[in-house]
Design a protein around this motif. Structure first.
Motif, PDB file in Angstrom:
ATOM      1  N   SER A 263      38.235  38.847  36.292  1.00  9.15           N
ATOM      2  CA  SER A 263      39.467  38.058  36.304  1.00  9.15           C
ATOM      3  C   SER A 263      39.547  37.266  37.602  1.00  9.15           C
ATOM      4  CB  SER A 263      40.687  38.968  36.191  1.00  9.15           C
ATOM      5  OG  SER A 263      41.877  38.208  36.336  1.00  9.15           O
ATOM      6  N   THR A 264      39.725  35.965  37.463  1.00  8.39           N
ATOM      7  CA  THR A 264      39.921  35.103  38.633  1.00  8.39           C
ATOM      8  C   THR A 264      41.267  34.401  38.546  1.00  8.39           C
ATOM      9  OG1 THR A 264      38.774  33.254  37.555  1.00  8.39           O
ATOM     10  CG2 THR A 264      37.445  34.726  38.935  1.00  8.39           C
ATOM     11  N   ALA A 265      42.217  35.057  37.876  1.00  4.38           N
ATOM     12  CA  ALA A 265      43.562  34.497  37.745  1.00  4.38           C
ATOM     13  C   ALA A 265      44.194  34.344  39.123  1.00  4.38           C
ATOM     14  CB  ALA A 265      44.420  35.396  36.861  1.00  4.38           C
ATOM     15  N   GLU A 266      45.168  33.450  39.227  1.00  3.22           N
ATOM     16  CA  GLU A 266      45.769  33.148  40.521  1.00  3.22           C
ATOM     17  C   GLU A 266      46.383  34.383  41.165  1.00  3.22           C
ATOM     18  OE1 GLU A 266      48.975  30.111  42.624  1.00  3.22           O
ATOM     19  OE2 GLU A 266      48.508  29.928  40.498  1.00  3.22           O
ATOM     20  N   ASP A 267      47.118  35.196  40.343  1.00  4.06           N
ATOM     21  CA  ASP A 267      47.755  36.373  40.923  1.00  4.06           C
ATOM     22  C   ASP A 267      46.726  37.376  41.440  1.00  4.06           C
ATOM     23  OD1 ASP A 267      46.921  36.880  38.320  1.00  4.06           O
ATOM     24  OD2 ASP A 267      48.430  38.422  37.994  1.00  4.06           O
ATOM     25  N   VAL A 268      45.572  37.438  40.779  1.00  2.00           N
ATOM     26  CA  VAL A 268      44.501  38.334  41.231  1.00  2.00           C
ATOM     27  C   VAL A 268      43.925  37.842  42.558  1.00  2.00           C
ATOM     28  CG1 VAL A 268      42.187  39.216  40.707  1.00  2.00           C
ATOM     29  CG2 VAL A 268      43.916  39.095  38.897  1.00  2.00           C
ATOM     30  N   LEU A 269      43.629  36.549  42.618  1.00  2.00           N
ATOM     31  CA  LEU A 269      43.033  35.998  43.825  1.00  2.00           C
ATOM     32  C   LEU A 269      43.997  36.012  45.012  1.00  2.00           C
ATOM     33  CD1 LEU A 269      40.884  32.992  42.531  1.00  2.00           C
ATOM     34  CD2 LEU A 269      40.250  35.383  42.836  1.00  2.00           C
ATOM     35  N   GLN A 270      45.285  35.852  44.747  1.00  2.00           N
ATOM     36  CA  GLN A 270      46.268  35.878  45.839  1.00  2.00           C
ATOM     37  C   GLN A 270      46.200  37.195  46.610  1.00  2.00           C
ATOM     38  OE1 GLN A 270      48.192  33.755  47.218  1.00  2.00           O
ATOM     39  NE2 GLN A 270      48.392  32.040  45.791  1.00  2.00           N
TER      40      GLN A 270
END
Length: 949
Positions: free
Chosen positions: A628-635
């Motif tokens: 998962s490279t979703a924004e919430d994950v990367l944040q």
């Protein structure tokens, strides 16, 4: 030898979730702002089965909200699952409606899961000589596989379809027979369903134990033979868990559902309903493919089918969304040719069922050939009566469309129409002025705003009472579909011709068809309005309708006509700057990664971040097992490696460039030189306006770069100004008023910074000692409370522990007891009445407020709290807009309202009128509602929207 009967049973929820998350990185949002990802992904999967497998029989199984035996016996069953995404919850009824339109049975039984329904039917089908394919990505179904029953795992990430029989299931789990899947899951557990299994026993150990003991029961009876002492101790200490886990993992095969081969047979779709639903959802590409498929199968027909299967029960959601199907109107033009079609002599008599309270009657559509005929007919309409009208245009782009036909009603049975293509513009203008300006009659239509746009080129000053059945129905049933075709079918029980059919008619016959379309729509509008006022009206609806929504139609029409000017050079310069930044970021990212790759590819990015750079030991995965490279994950991983912040920055700039910088100039009208957004007045259940082409509600304002987009919005002339007027903390002021919480009311009355005041109250310190982090936490709680934020959600947003977040919420409610009591009272009122209301009594219906499903009920409870607040805010700015427009007209001002975005109004202001406009806007916005505390409005002038904001 006869080909075996092939039955496909689809696990709906598993496939819907899979479809939704597969498109999660690039969701499909239609022009109405609705996320169609789950629907599109599901129907695409369904279509591939129809196209490639050609099943003779099919059914789609759904879970229901009723608790199952598993839930009753094991309270924690599936407790670990995350809340169903709102977009999925909204999509399920529409998917069921699509299935019914396609004549594909929806299968469910209260008290049983879809797995049990599929398992039972698969076994019953086997006895009837069927080969059954259970279409699901869920490994649990392996236990049912046998000689005639297979798992059918749809293609994923280009890997193709996987069909699993006995051999494949056994190889996958390392077992001797498929039924051992149950024992495997009983030992190993299943985190997705919160089946505990035996602690410390994984897949490898479970496989070894079953190879030795065959079943859990035999293992427990002979546990002394387990040589590993620690493992033996675990097994013996968790006997009850093992047995319970096996029971939970067992798919039931005795669900009380009848197997009917006839009802599962591939049937004949209701093409009218299917076309209408797909059009509403804007799934045009899929619509083309599915209709081409049906045509290739030789089952395309212009007639709607009326014999939809009802052998299996509809879910409550599907019942509410299903529409009655009536016999279609005959295709009056299919046999006409160019030489025998004279649109001017079209005299139609079509037998249509009238509304429910009336008997059937013959409805006459009569052509008016001359101005004298038309004037005489119009003047014969009594002044105290009402007349419905409809203008049919050449395209859906109303601002530049050509009117093809004008129809109006004289009474309940007679419709008159004019073929506008055969009349001179001056003659049409005479008729339009007589009907729309001089006749003192009540004029009724559907989507009045669009009709007004069509009249724009005729300089018509619409007078008299105007009624809009779309707006009326929006207030009666805000969560429903308001298209005229749907309303006629639901309330009048007859099908009117689909607007989509116009393009399919032979060119020589289109004008005659346009006449029919306008006649049908005028008649339907007339009868619907009569029915609504007779059976569905109330004083509250009438007040909203007459004082807010109908006056707003004319305001929005004027705003759309005016449009807003864009400085294209500013956008172009900004675009150059953005592209330079993207190029620089790309090189920095490649340097940190040690190689070039496609930054926009989640798969390639995931491999760089988590395989090559290994920025975390426990990377998150998607439902498809991809990183998962979703924004919430990367944040959350920004501090792990500098590449992460750069990737997030790259994404943000790239979206800004494509969505606004490149797209906005393409939307400039060549005649006016302005952008003309379209406001949707009947699109949200809360009462808020939305906009499209472009969607101005989503222009980013939180980042400095996002704000730069607003710099391109400029006044009409260099001498003019833009005025931005924004309500300050309006939703918090409304909740303070509704809850009458003394502390919050006092904070507002003393003009404290509300978030600092909240922080001081919650943390028990003087307001002067509040730090920025404290204020940020209080702000998040203040706004989060309105939307029902949980401790988990608050901890995620603030980056704090869940326990700390829970304590913060607890302290908030201890201090603001009035708000806590208001929230509980709102939920209780919704449970009692089935709806909540705004301050102006706009209703939000909440049918799931008493659901036995905690997730669904929780969603309804949050809406019970939020809807009166958000809806009252929407009502407030609508009233302000109506009153501002009225004041501008009364004072003959040249300044105009040009944009509405959430709680903000933007006006184009002539220099000489600056103070006058500012006073009007501020006064009308402040006085739109009377609250226990003053409404505050921030106003600012500027030479562009950014300067004024």
């Amino acid at each position: 030898m006869a080909e075996p009967k092939k039955l496909f049973l689809l696990d709906a929820m598993a496939l819907i979730y899979r479809a939704y998350f597969a498109l999660n990185k690039n969701p499909r949002i239609n022009s109405k702002g609705f996320n169609t990802s789950a629907i599109l992904g599901f129907v695409n999967t369904l279509f591939e089965v129809l196209r490639t497998e050609n099943p003779s029989h099919i059914g789609v199984a759904f879970d229901t909200f009723a608790p199952t035996a598993r839930h009753l016996e094991f309270a924690d069953y599936k407790a670990n699952r995350e809340k169903m995404p709102e977009d999925i919850g909204l999509s399920i009824p529409l998917i069921q409606e699509l299935l019914h339109a396609m004549d594909i049975p929806v299968l469910f039984v209260d008290g049983y899961e879809a797995d049990d329904v599929i398992g039972t039917l698969a076994k019953k089908a086997e006895k009837e000589g069927f080969i059954t394919y259970m279409m699901t990505p869920d490994k649990d179904f392996g236990q049912i596989v046998d000689e005639h029953i297979f798992m059918y795992k749809p293609s994923r990430m280009g890997n193709g379809v996987e069909i699993m029989g006995i051999q494949e299931v056994c190889a996958r789990f390392g077992i001797q027979r498929p039924t051992q899947v149950i024992d495997m899951l009983g030992l190993w557990g299943d985190a997705a369903d919160n089946i505990p299994g035996v602690p410390g026993v994984g897949e490898v150990t479970a496989r070894k134990l079953l190879a030795q003991f065959d079943t859990i029961e035999n293992m427990l009876a002979n546990s002394a033979q387990i040589t590993n002492e620690k493992l033996r101790a675990k097994i013996e200490a968790n006997k009850e868990k093992a047995i319970a886990s096996k029971s939970l993992a067992t798919i039931l095969l005795d669900v009380p559902i009848e197997f009917s081969a006839e009802n599962l047979r591939i049937g004949k779709p209701n093409f009218t309903s299917l076309e209408s639903i797909l059009n509403e959802l804007e799934l045009r590409s899929f619509s083309n493919r599915i209709f081409a498929y049906y045509k290739s199968q030789g089952i395309v027909t212009p007639e709607a089918t009326t014999d939809n299967k009802q052998a299996f029960p509809l879910s409550e959601a599907a019942k509410k969304s299903s529409k009655p199907i009536a016999a279609p109107i005959p295709d009056l033009f299919s046999n006409l040719s160019s030489q025998d079609t004279d649109p001017n002599s079209l005299e139609l008599s079509v037998e249509l069922p009238r509304e429910m309270a009336l008997d059937k009657a013959l409805c006459h559509y009569t052509c008016l050939h001359t101005s004298e005929e038309a004037i005489q007919t119009l003047q014969s309409i009594p002044n105290d009566s009402n007349s419905a009208f409809y203008l049919w245009s050449s395209t859906s782009e109303y601002r530049h469309a050509k009117i093809l036909s004008f129809a109006f009603t004289k009474n309940e049975d007679e419709v008159f129409y004019i073929d506008c293509t055969l009349w001179e513009k001056a003659d049409l203008q005479t008729i339009f002025k007589l009907y729309f300006e001089e006749l003192s009659i009540q004029k009724i239509t559907h989507e009045l705003k669009n009709q007004l746009h069509l009249l724009d080129s005729f300089n018509i000053d619409f007078k008299g009472l105007a009624e809009d059945v779309q707006i009326a129905h929006y207030l009666i049933s805000p969560e429903s579909n308001h298209e005229l075709e749907r309303l006629a079918s639901k309330y009048l029980q007859f099908q009117i011709q689909s607007a989509l059919s116009f393009a399919k008619i032979k060119p020589d016959n289109r004008q005659a068809f346009a006449s029919l379309l306008s006649c049908e729509r005028a008649l339907a509008a007339k009868r619907l309005y009569t029915l609504f006022k007779r059976e569905h009206w109330s004083e509250d609806i009438n007040n909203l309708y007459t004082q807010v929504e109908m006056p707003l139609v004319f305001v929005l029409c004027n705003m759309e006509r005016e449009g807003v000017k864009i400085q294209t050079q500013a956008l172009a310069d900004f675009g150059t700057h953005l592209r330079e930044q993207l190029a620089n970021l790309e090189q920095e990212i490649f340097t940190l990664a040690g190689e070039a790759f496609n930054i926009a590819s989640p798969k390639q990015l995931g491999e760089i971040l988590f395989d090559k750079l290994a920025i975390t030991e426990k990377p998150k995965h998607t439902k498809t097992k991809q990183y998962s490279t979703a924004e919430d994950v990367l944040q959350k991983l920004i501090h792990k490696h500098p590449i992460v912040a750069l990737v997030l920055q790259y994404r943000s700039i790239s979206k800004l460039n494509s969505t606004y910088v490149e797209a906005l100039p393409l939307l400039i009208d060549p005649l006016s030189g302005h952008i003309h957004t379209t406001y949707n007045q009947a699109n949200t259940v809360t009462g808020r306006l939305s906009s499209q082409n472009p969607n101005l509600q989503n222009i980013p304002i939180r980042t400095e770069m996002g704000k730069e987009i607003r710099r391109a919005f400029i006044p009409n002339t260099p001498e003019d100004f833009l005025l931005a007027a924004d309500y300050s903390q309006v939703e918090l002021r409304i909740i303070a008023h509704l809850s009458q919480d003394k502390i919050m009311l006092d904070d507002f009355l003393q003009a404290h910074d509300i978030h600092s005041a909240t922080a001081a109250n919650v943390f028990g310190i003087p307001i002067k000692e509040v730090t920025s982090p404290m204020r940020r936490s209080a702000k998040m709680v203040n706004f989060g409370i309105i939307y029902g934020i949980s401790a988990f959600g608050l901890s995620e947003r603030l980056g704090i522990g869940r326990k700390e977040a829970a304590e913060l919420i607890e302290k908030y409610f201890e201090k603001y007891q009035g708000i806590s009591q208001y929230m509980q009272a709102s939920i209780e009122k919704a449970r009692e009445l089935g709806y909540v209301e705004t301050m102006l009594h706009r209703r939000r219906y909440l049918p799931d407020i008493n659901s036995s499903n905690a997730i669904v009920r929780g969603f309804a409870e949050r809406n019970a709290i939020n809807a009166p607040i958000q809806g009252s805010s929407a009502d407030m700015i609508k009233i302000a807009m109506v009153n501002i427009d009225k004041a501008f007209r009364e004072k003959n001002l040249q300044s105009k309202m040009i944009l509405q975005v959430h709680d903000e109004l933007i006006c184009n202001v002539v220099s000489a009128e600056k103070e006058q406009v500012k006073n009007i806007v501020e006064t009308q916005m402040r006085n739109a509602f009377t609250l226990s505390i003053p409404l505050e409005v921030d106003l600012k002038f500027g030479k562009n929207w950014l300067e004024a904001h």
